[in-house]
Motif scaffolding. Structure first.
Motif, PDB file in Angstrom:
ATOM      1  N   MET A  42       2.920   8.068  -5.093  1.00 31.34           N
ATOM      2  CA  MET A  42       2.068   7.645  -3.976  1.00 31.34           C
ATOM      3  C   MET A  42       2.765   7.850  -2.637  1.00 31.34           C
TER       4      MET A  42
ATOM      5  N   GLU B  19       0.501  13.760   5.697  1.00 24.06           N
ATOM      6  CA  GLU B  19       0.895  13.812   7.103  1.00 24.06           C
ATOM      7  C   GLU B  19       1.612  15.116   7.452  1.00 24.06           C
TER       8      GLU B  19
ATOM      9  N   GLU C 201       0.730   4.411  -0.830  1.00 27.22           N
ATOM     10  CA  GLU C 201       0.373   5.672  -0.196  1.00 27.22           C
ATOM     11  C   GLU C 201       0.527   5.559   1.322  1.00 27.22           C
ATOM     12  N   GLU C 202       0.212   4.380   1.866  1.00 24.90           N
ATOM     13  CA  GLU C 202       0.396   4.153   3.296  1.00 24.90           C
ATOM     14  C   GLU C 202       1.874   4.225   3.670  1.00 24.90           C
TER      15      GLU C 202
ATOM     16  N   HIS D 258       2.503   7.728   4.336  1.00 26.33           N
ATOM     17  CA  HIS D 258       1.933   8.105   5.639  1.00 26.33           C
ATOM     18  C   HIS D 258       2.854   7.657   6.778  1.00 26.33           C
TER      19      HIS D 258
ATOM     20  N   ARG E   4       2.493  11.541  -1.999  1.00 32.21           N
ATOM     21  CA  ARG E   4       1.130  11.945  -1.632  1.00 32.21           C
ATOM     22  C   ARG E   4       0.833  11.583  -0.177  1.00 32.21           C
ATOM     23  N   GLY E   5       1.202  10.370   0.229  1.00 32.99           N
ATOM     24  CA  GLY E   5       0.968   9.965   1.607  1.00 32.99           C
ATOM     25  C   GLY E   5       1.763  10.799   2.597  1.00 32.99           C
TER      26      GLY E   5
ATOM     27  N   ASP F 298       0.877  -1.167   0.000  1.00 34.16           N
ATOM     28  CA  ASP F 298       0.000   0.000   0.000  1.00 34.16           C
ATOM     29  C   ASP F 298       0.913   1.215   0.000  1.00 34.16           C
TER      30      ASP F 298
END
Length: 363
Positions: free
Chosen positions: A182, A190, A145-146, A149, A185-186, A143
């Motif tokens: 991605m 934050e 994008e995660e 984050h 973006r993540g 994942d």
């Protein structure tokens, strides 16, 4: 990338192929291939990051062997960050009539023509780690994008109450890699509004030397006294960034993030030079790619293992497996990369790092 959940579970279905074969045992006249002499073309993007040839390739080879009773064959090529070379490698494997391709694209857009040619030759394609464009049949990754984050949260944790006391530098990955967008973006989700970004770069080819040059320019631009942290999208670039910080005479290094839990990155974390990395369990990701490839080569459904449907810019509803990730800091090295057998304590704690390992209790 848009992902549409298929089911609530997240883990890779280890027995998916066996279950699918059993389910098809009474319908072998429906086009399902039962022979084990399957040839899998494996195309990896580069050999600078340790993960591809040290971890991914051996796992895929072993899984292919296990799933074909030792009769399957993996034909391997590494593009060494050259998109044109990778296109040639795809075409060569098409000419050699491999049964299925696993492709980790150097450039997700430029590979699309090769994917289409494979499709035209009735060779299914599994996009591995990076979501290639074109008529992809399956996709396995993390994942992504995660990941961003997780990286952003780690940097904020490291900065604590000092998050507004200066500026950070963001060192993103290559624009040719859809994962980099991605991650970025993540991370921005934050960090935006919580820190001030002094300089931000998309680093050509993910190369540490390019990150080093970018970091040197950033230090000159914003001033080393104003620099409080660095978002680095992976460990290789983190190494180049830290070298630039040292070369600028910065003795108290700011927190620097990373990704991939490379051995050098883990050792920098142990030594206190790098704050964090992201551990992406390569084994389940690589095993999922191999399993999907064999299912496709046999003409079987991926419903038994795909968790989500992912959309690329060119193809909708690609059956996919996304593997969870975890932040790695000095506090949990033993419970992540050591526990999972990625590295032994002896590999991490060489004489150079022995005192640092003792200091953090890594024994």
């Amino acid at each position: 990338m848009n992902a549409h959940l298929r089911r609530a579970t997240v883990g890779v279905a280890a027995s998916a192929l066996a279950v699918s074969l059993a389910a098809c045992s009474s319908t072998l006249d429906s086009g399902v291939r039962t022979s084990d002499d399957i040839v899998v073309g494996l195309l990896l993007p580069e050999n600078e990051a340790a993960r591809y040839e040290k971890f991914d390739k051996p796992v895929i080879e072993k899984k292919i062997s296990d799933l074909t009773n030792g009769k399957g064959k993996v034909v391997y090529a590494n593009a060494k960050q050259d998109a044109a070379l990778q296109t040639q490698q795809v075409d060569s494997m098409i000419s050699d009539k491999v049964d299925v391709l696993i492709v980790d694209a150097v450039d997700s857009k430029s590979i699309a023509g090769g994917v289409q040619r494979a499709k035209d030759a009735d060779i299914p394609v599994v996009a591995f780690d990076r979501l290639a464009e074109g008529p992809i049949d399956a996709y396995t990754s993390f994942d992504n994008e995660e990941v961003g984050h997780v990286q952003g949260k780690a940097l904020l944790t490291a900065l604590g109450s000092k998050a507004k006391n200066g500026q950070i530098v963001m060192m993103n990955g290559a624009v040719t890699d859809p994962n980099a967008a991605m991650f970025k973006r993540g991370a921005h989700a934050e960090l935006d509004g919580k820190v001030s970004v002094g300089e931000e770069y998309d680093t050509k080819e993910w190369k540490p030397e390019n990150a080093n040059a970018n970091m040197a320019a950033a230090i000159s631009s914003i001033g080393k006294e104003n620099l409080i942290g660095v978002y680095s999208a992976n460990d290789g670039m983190a190494g180049g960034i830290i070298d630039a910080l040292k070369a600028a005479g910065i003795t108290e290094l700011p927190p620097v993030t990373g990704q991939d839990a490379e051995l050098a990155g883990v050792q920098r974390i142990v030594a206190g030079e790098q704050y964090s990395s992201v551990y992406k369990p390569n084994a389940p990701e690589a095993a999922a790619a191999a399993e999907m490839a064999i299912l496709l080569a046999r003409g079987m459904s991926l419903d038994s293992m795909a968790q989500v449907d992912v959309d690329s810019p060119t193809t909708k509803a690609i059956p996919s497996v996304l593997v969870p990730v975890v932040s790695v800091t000095k506090e949990n090295i033993a419970d992540t990369v050591v526990k999972d057998g990625v590295y032994t304590v002896a590999e991490i704690c060489t004489p150079k790092y022995r005192a640092d390992c003792d200091r953090i209790g890594l024994t």
